[in-house]
Design a protein around this motif. Structure first.
Motif, PDB file in Angstrom:
ATOM      1  N   SER A  88     -12.629  -1.401  -5.124  1.00  0.00           N
ATOM      2  CA  SER A  88     -11.578  -1.068  -6.091  1.00  0.00           C
ATOM      3  C   SER A  88     -11.974  -1.500  -7.503  1.00  0.00           C
ATOM      4  N   ASP A 127       0.823  -1.203   0.000  1.00  0.00           N
ATOM      5  CA  ASP A 127       0.000   0.000   0.000  1.00  0.00           C
ATOM      6  C   ASP A 127       0.862   1.261   0.000  1.00  0.00           C
ATOM      7  N   GLY A 150      -5.578  -3.499 -12.651  1.00  0.00           N
ATOM      8  CA  GLY A 150      -6.305  -3.866 -11.433  1.00  0.00           C
ATOM      9  C   GLY A 150      -7.302  -4.972 -11.684  1.00  0.00           C
ATOM     10  N   VAL A 209      -5.486   0.611  -9.141  1.00  0.00           N
ATOM     11  CA  VAL A 209      -6.578   1.524  -9.514  1.00  0.00           C
ATOM     12  C   VAL A 209      -6.221   2.957  -9.155  1.00  0.00           C
ATOM     13  N   GLN A 210      -5.616   3.165  -7.972  1.00  0.00           N
ATOM     14  CA  GLN A 210      -5.217   4.515  -7.544  1.00  0.00           C
ATOM     15  C   GLN A 210      -4.190   5.123  -8.490  1.00  0.00           C
ATOM     16  N   SER A 241     -13.445  -4.203   0.308  1.00  0.00           N
ATOM     17  CA  SER A 241     -12.461  -3.294  -0.285  1.00  0.00           C
ATOM     18  C   SER A 241     -12.076  -3.723  -1.698  1.00  0.00           C
ATOM     19  N   SER A 282      -6.080  -7.180  -1.852  1.00  0.00           N
ATOM     20  CA  SER A 282      -6.863  -5.942  -1.815  1.00  0.00           C
ATOM     21  C   SER A 282      -5.967  -4.717  -1.964  1.00  0.00           C
ATOM     22  N   ARG A 323     -14.573   0.741  -8.911  1.00  0.00           N
ATOM     23  CA  ARG A 323     -13.944   2.028  -9.233  1.00  0.00           C
ATOM     24  C   ARG A 323     -13.209   1.936 -10.572  1.00  0.00           C
ATOM     25  N   SER A 324     -12.585   0.794 -10.816  1.00  0.00           N
ATOM     26  CA  SER A 324     -11.887   0.574 -12.085  1.00  0.00           C
ATOM     27  C   SER A 324     -12.871   0.582 -13.254  1.00  0.00           C
ATOM     28  N   ALA A 381      -6.119  -2.215  -5.155  1.00  0.00           N
ATOM     29  CA  ALA A 381      -6.431  -0.809  -4.873  1.00  0.00           C
ATOM     30  C   ALA A 381      -5.307   0.101  -5.362  1.00  0.00           C
TER      31      ALA A 381
END
Length: 876
Positions: free
Chosen positions: A272, A209, A251, A243-244, A268, A236, A275-276, A240
């Motif tokens: 993600s 992360d 992702g 994607v960020q 979570s 996860s 969101r992708s 994530a």
């Protein structure tokens, strides 16, 4: 007795029945008390039930029971979890003995409630500290946003010789993530390796992360591949992180690999993945993930459901977003916010406001995201009144100090046309960011306010650097005011700022040059762009069309298609407009066929343009057919049809269409009434024209503009009421322009009114002494009245002033090739042959003219010879 109590205690709830039961219970043996009181305090702590916990505390004191450290620690935890630090402090102060758990509990309590100084004081006073004490302090500073202090405590912990554990590394790596400090995170990685935690899955997940949030995705992926053990937390974190870092497809590939390895999914992970899908605007893939979530039994999960509806909303699928929201068993504030924002983004402002009102009734409260979404919804529907009410609600809340909310209020007022309120909000802002400046500049530009450029200068003086949105608004203001000089200056500043290669800014610059009439310069800039966007292509095509260079617009459109650029509805509408300008119905039909192939025939903007194109090309039947077949009609479509009938002289049909438009509750605008008044002029309906002219203001609140007064002059003039037409011009609240005087002058020719014609011509020449049309029209009126001396006088004035008739233009299409001609044009390859035939036709006209008197013959020959001189048709 003990077994009976234990059974009943297991079912206790932290509510009045629990406390009532507790007070009625007789005092048992001391050994039983040790177990019972600790158990009660733990249950109350878990449920955050303060009153039953206090009653149990009172019972313990009354009974004379002397609690052990463990029992007292449970009591401490209960008061801390119930946010009663004052009571916890008193219990702590009266403890005869304290262990590290007691100290750690107090440190944790103060940190959780943001009292960092007290927590630090307790930590410094501890006789013995363990890893939990240090971890609590590091975590406390992290949660309160003091990331550097967390790192400092971590360093001090190492110096103190306390052994790190996986929690220590997880927390300090999170601090590095928050700081986005790759160098610091890399050093902590070295410490992790030194202490042998590189294979620990908790530490490894935090490491993944950290690298991802420090924009070092390659490092994160490399570490992930090297991990000997991975759990769902690791997966996860890496999904994530991808994607960020905008590696959306990466992702999704990692998610597929995770499923192949049989690792379970989590909230979570789904957040993600959705969101992708939203970032890729792939609602089809999002629907597949929706099915996956349902099969994994996450369909009713509020967090997953919120991510799901946010994905649908960002893919502009508001139907499914609403459906997901309605099917959720429980809604939280985030799910409301996601859909309110989705409605605002999807131009469904009314639905967004309805949902916001529903949120207010739900007792979930609201936050700055809710308010921002509501203000955006008000801006979409131009709901100034409800925007003011929500502004009042925001003032009563602490969120009024949020710069995000203030910017949304400012934007709302600007888009609702309340520029004064927008400026007031801007002036009252304690802190302004680039969004604030952009919003107020955009508000001025949208409301055609002259202060747009001065605000831009103020922004520069404040030290705030402009971004692409700032330049976009300022350049639009230059385009709207056709201020080429200022536009060039802004262009220079764009180049200096390094944004010259930004496709959005470059496209706006191209549009500015086109609207300022320098299409060739815009074309050169477009050709130099690294990435030519659809916006820049559209701007060039529109620029050619607006400057009546229809052939250039059509050639550029062909070039666009050759390069594989897919046109949109604006492109097609602009090219169709260029077909209207040259009455090229053949090309218009070809483009219509392309529109059908692209499945854009139901687009209301395109339908309106097709109705207009066919009517202007003389294909009235096709125009009516397009209107009748259209499934969606807005006021533009209705206007196009009314104008089409009026343009072709079908006055009655135009008025019937207008009445039908009113029955359909379509609100007319200024353009509608221009067409209606022209229709009245065609069929000589003076009283009806007066009625519609008054209806504009009384029924629809539209102030008549020059075009409407010009149409009324035409109506009155055609009916022979020239003096009334002149009176209307003299009494109207607006200053007459050249068009209205020229209209009156043309009408005078129809009725042979020399007196009014002379007044109109005088007024026209006062506006523009070089206007040749005034002399030509007046000369023709004199000729109709056989006032040959005045005709000669007009000709002499034109010759003396070196005035020429405005050159005419005509074109003809032969074998798919358009031949365009201007008066005096020598560019055509068959120029000499054309003029030889023209001379021959002129000679024949002179021979065939039959005149009653020599004077008339002389004047006609003089006119023909003079026209040839004015046109300069010689090829030599």
């Amino acid at each position: 007795m003990a077994s009976q109590f234990s059974t009943r205690l297991f079912h206790l709830q932290p509510k009045p029945p629990f406390s009532s039961f507790l007070l009625k219970f007789p005092v048992p043996f001391s050994t039983f008390h040790k177990k019972t009181f600790s158990h009660i305090f733990q249950e109350c702590s878990k449920e955050r039930a303060l009153e039953p916990g206090r009653q149990a505390h009172a019972r313990m004191i009354i009974s004379g029971f002397k609690p052990t450290i463990f029992v007292t620690n449970c009591l401490l935890q209960m008061y801390i979890k119930c946010s009663r630090l004052d009571c916890a402090g008193k219990v702590f102060d009266r403890m005869p003995e304290r262990d590290r758990v007691s100290w750690n509990a107090m440190i944790f309590g103060y940190l959780t409630n943001g009292k960092l100084e007290l927590a630090q004081s307790f930590f410094d006073s501890m006789p013995e500290r363990d890893v939990v004490s240090w971890n609590s302090l590091i975590s406390g500073y992290l949660q309160n946003g003091d990331y550097l202090k967390s790192v400092e405590i971590f360093v001090a912990m190492g110096r103190d010789g306390v052994a790190f554990d996986e929690t220590t590394f997880a927390v300090v790596l999170k601090a590095c993530s928050a700081l986005e400090d790759y160098a610091l995170g890399h050093q902590v990685h070295g410490v992790v390796i030194k202490f042998g935690f590189e294979c620990d899955v908790v530490t490894g997940s935090a490491m993944l992360d950290m690298y991802a949030k420090c924009k070092m995705l390659d490092e994160s992926l490399r570490f992930f591949d090297a991990m000997p053990v991975r759990n769902w937390v690791s997966w996860s974190a890496i999904i994530a992180g991808s994607v960020q870092n905008n590696e959306l497809e990466g992702g999704l590939e990692l998610f597929k690999e995770m499923q192949r390895e049989g690792v379970g999914v989590s909230q979570s992970v789904y957040a993600s993945v959705f969101r992708s899908c939203a970032g890729l605007s792939d609602s089809r893939l999002g629907s597949q993930m929706h099915c996956h979530a349902l099969k994994s039994d996450f369909g009713a999960d509020t967090i997953v459901g919120t991510a799901m509806l946010d994905m649908y909303a960002k893919c502009n699928d508001l139907f499914n977003a609403t459906k997901v929201f309605n099917l959720l068993p429980n809604h939280n504030l985030q799910s409301y916010n996601a859909l309110i924002t989705g409605y605002a983004r999807g131009d469904s402002g009314f639905e967004g406001l309805q949902l916001f009102l529903r949120l207010l009734k739900s007792n979930l409260g609201f936050d700055e995201i809710s308010l921002s979404g509501a203000f955006s919804a008000c801006a979409i529907v131009k709901g100034h009144l409800i925007g003011v009410q929500i502004h009042g609600l925001a003032i009563k809340s602490p969120f009024i100090y949020s710069i995000c909310v203030a910017n949304a209020i400012l934007d709302m007022y600007g888009k609702c046309g309340a520029l004064q309120e927008a400026r007031r909000v801007f002036e009252e802002m304690e802190r302004r960011d680039a969004v604030s400046w952009n919003a107020v500049i955009a508000a001025c530009e949208q409301n055609k306010n002259a202060e747009t450029l001065s605000l831009f200068v103020s922004m520069l003086r404040s030290g705030m650097g402009p971004d692409e949105f700032t330049f976009g608004s300022v350049l639009k203001a230059c385009a709207g005011g056709q201020s080429l000089h200022h536009g060039r200056e802004i262009h220079g500043r764009v180049v200096k700022s390094g944004m010259g290669f930004d496709s959005f800014v470059a496209s706006v610059i191209v549009d500015m040059y086109c609207k300022c009439g320098v299409v060739e310069e815009a074309k050169k800039l477009h050709d130099r762009m690294e990435k030519q966007t659809l916006v820049s292509w559209n701007a060039i095509i529109s620029g050619f069309s607006s400057s009546e260079q229809s052939e250039g617009a059509q050639n550029f459109f062909s070039r666009m298609l050759e390069m594989g650029i897919k046109p949109d509805n604006f492109t097609y509408a602009t090219v169709l407009d260029s077909c209207s300008n040259v009455a090229n119905v053949g090309l218009g039909k070809q483009i219509h066929a392309q529109i059908i192939k692209q499945d854009l025939q139901s687009d209301v903007y395109i339908v309106s343009t097709l109705v207009d194109m066919y009517s202007k090309c003389g294909a009235m039947q096709d125009s009516v057919l397009m209107f009748q077949k259209s499934s969606h009609r807005d006021f533009v479509t209705w206007n196009a049809m009314v104008c089409a009938y009026a343009h072709h002289g079908y006055g009655n049909e135009a008025l019937q269409m207008f009445e039908h438009m009113q029955l359909e509750k379509v609100i007319p605008n200024h353009a509608t009434f221009v067409a209606v008044l022209r229709a009245c002029a065609h069929i000589g309906l003076v009283d009806e024209a007066r009625h519609y002219f008054d209806l504009m203001k009384t029924e629809y609140g539209l102030e008549p503009q020059l075009e409407h007064y010009s149409s009324m002059v035409d109506v009155l003039g055609r009916s022979g009421q020239l003096l009334d037409a002149l009176k209307l011009i003299q009494e109207m609240p607006l200053e007459a322009d050249d068009v209205i005087w020229r209209t009156l002058l043309s009408i005078c020719k129809m009725h042979g009114n020399v007196e009014v014609a002379e007044r109109a011509a005088t007024a026209l020449l006062e506006l523009d002494p070089q206007d040749s049309s005034a002399y030509v029209l007046l000369s023709n009126i004199y000729a109709d009245k056989e006032m040959w001396d005045e005709v000669s006088k007009m000709r002499r004035i034109m010759r003396h002033s070196r005035l020429k008739k405005e050159p005419g233009c005509s074109w003809i299409e032969i074998q798919a090739e358009v031949h365009m001609f201007l008066v005096g044009d020598k560019a055509h390859p068959k120029c000499r042959e054309i003029y030889e035939n023209l001379d021959m036709l002129t000679d024949e006209m002179k021979r065939d003219v039959h005149v009653q008197s020599g004077e008339l013959m002389m004047n006609i020959e003089a006119t023909l010879d003079e026209d040839q001189d004015l046109c300069a048709v010689s090829c030599s």
